[in-house]
Design an enzyme around this catalytic site. Structure first.
Site, PDB file in Angstrom:
ATOM      1  CG  ASP A  96      35.464  44.931  61.746  1.00 38.05           C
ATOM      2  OD1 ASP A  96      34.929  43.961  61.167  1.00 38.05           O
ATOM      3  OD2 ASP A  96      35.468  45.045  62.987  1.00 38.05           O
ATOM      4  NE  ARG A 206      41.741  35.182  58.564  1.00 36.56           N
ATOM      5  CZ  ARG A 206      40.658  34.957  57.836  1.00 36.56           C
ATOM      6  NH1 ARG A 206      39.464  35.305  58.282  1.00 36.56           N
ATOM      7  NH2 ARG A 206      40.747  34.366  56.657  1.00 36.56           N
TER       8      ARG A 206
END
Ligand code: UD1
Ligand code: UDP
Length: 365
Positions: A96, A206
């Protein structure tokens, strides 16, 4: 011969694609080409070297502290050139990352069929994990073959109206890679105190950057200070948003070893030696249960619910008090620990790559 272009960009993609590349290379029908976007430079090279895989094409994309838009734009342009030159019969991507989404899109524009390894993982929240959930959804729409690791992942794809016959439940290739490695003589290569229980840590997501990440590091610092008889080992991800904060909070704590990312085999050795694992990694959530190691995950949700349902992985988020409470519980309470150290492996049996190769072979014959 059919030309199969396997594209990898980051460390986890290479670990999980390696079994597929090695299995394809054993066939008589596939001309396997390996494309490294090198979205990760050092960490990708570590893995390719370990599995003795040489990239046929290397785009050398990585730049320090790269931003998502420029990364995507550069990937698309460079991948386009490769697809025009190589004209593969199929493109295979894994996972991904931005490499995966960009490669699937570039192949789609050239009407080249895409096989998506580890298809169907979903949280259902497009912003979480960021940007991976969007990458998976986009890749899912574009792929021809969806190699789902679990039945739950297959159900997620069916809910998005993807054709049943294009979804193949294979298990996760991470277990193929893990079994290939874990059975060997492994050396950790980092000096940890053998008298102390080892707590292994990894962090890089993130969506945790900024305050959540600082809160996690503060909790880890407190735990290390409160538990001097426990050894913490943290191979630090080189992303500056991670590394700078990790060293600020943990760099001078005496029972906290910070080191560069470990090669795959030493990292598997560390997982095997660990008492428990604290992480926000996707791959580690899949590997650790197979090694009977309890995992606490620094996230609010997961696209890997199977091990949570089994009770061997627990989500603890980034809240300071919650992290301290949950880690301390596993350090102090043998009963709570035993419940999470059961050695269940919901993600595969080590045969995923063979199932993927058989599907491709059937299609091309
Ligand atoms: C990427 C993936 C993430 C995956 C993770 C696995 C995206 C947007 N993110 O996150 O889904 O879970 O990889 O680790 O695709 N760097 C180095 N050397 C390396 C690797 C990274 O110095 O070998 C540094 C560079 O400064 C680079 C930065 O880390 O710019 C970020 O790399 P990037 O691939 O954009 O994001 P990750 O956080 O690694
Ligand atoms: N890993 C490794 N060395 C390390 C830390 C992790 O080889 O120092 C491996 C780990 O075994 C797993 C993969 O890297 O297979 C996970 O990668 P990462 O956490 O970077 O990404 P994610 O899985 O979250 O996408």
């Amino acid at each position: 011969m059919k030309k199969i272009l396997c594209i990898v960009g980051t460390r986890p993609e290479a670990i999980k694609m390696a079994p597929v590349i090695l299995a394809l290379k054993k066939t008589h029908w596939a001309d396997v080409r390996v494309l490294a976007t090198a979205q990760h430079r050092q960490m990708l090279d570590q893995v390719l070297n370990y599995f003795d895989i040489k990239a046929d094409i290397d785009l050398d994309i990585m730049r320090p502290n790269q931003a998502l838009t420029t990364l995507t734009a550069r990937l698309l342009l460079k991948l386009d050139g490769v697809l025009v030159g190589e004209k593969p019969d199929a493109v295979i991507v894994q996972g991904d990352t931005t490499t995966v989404m960009s490669a699937a899109l570039a192949a789609f524009y050239h009407q080249i069929p895409v096989g998506h390894v580890e298809a169907g993982l979903r949280t259902g929240d497009i912003r979480n994990p960021f940007p991976e959930e969007a990458n998976r959804v986009i890749t899912g729409k574009l792929a021809q073959w969806h190699f789902a690791p679990t039945e739950e992942a297959r159900q997620n794809l069916l809910k998005e109206h993807l054709p049943n016959q294009d979804i193949i439940v294979t298990g996760n290739t991470v277990i193929d890679a893990l079994l290939m490695t874990a059975s060997m003589d492994l050396e950790l290569g980092v000096e940890c105190d053998p008298e102390k229980r080892l707590v292994l840590v990894t962090l890089h997501r993130r969506e945790n950057f900024g305050e959540p990440f600082r809160s996690i590091c503060k909790a880890l610092q407190r735990l290390a200070l409160d538990n001097p008889t426990v050894q913490f080992l943290y191979p630090v991800h080189p992303n500056p948003n991670v590394k700078d904060v990790a060293y600020e909070f943990l760099g001078s704590v005496s029972n906290f070893i910070l080191c560069d990312p470990l090669d795959y085999a030493p990292f598997v050795a560390a997982m095997k030696e660990a008492y428990m694992i604290l992480t926000d990694s996707g791959g580690v959530q899949e590997e650790a249960p197979a090694l009977a190691k309890p995992v606490l995950v620094f996230r609010e949700e997961t696209e890997r619910p199977e091990a949570v349902a089994e009770g061997v992985v627990k989500l603890v988020g980034s809240n300071y008090e919650r992290i301290i409470k949950e880690v301390q519980l596993l350090l102090d309470d043998a009963g709570a620990y035993r419940k999470m150290a059961r050695g269940v492996s919901p993600y595969g049996d080590g045969e995923a790559a063979d199932r993927i190769v058989r599907t491709l072979q059937k299609y091309f014959s």
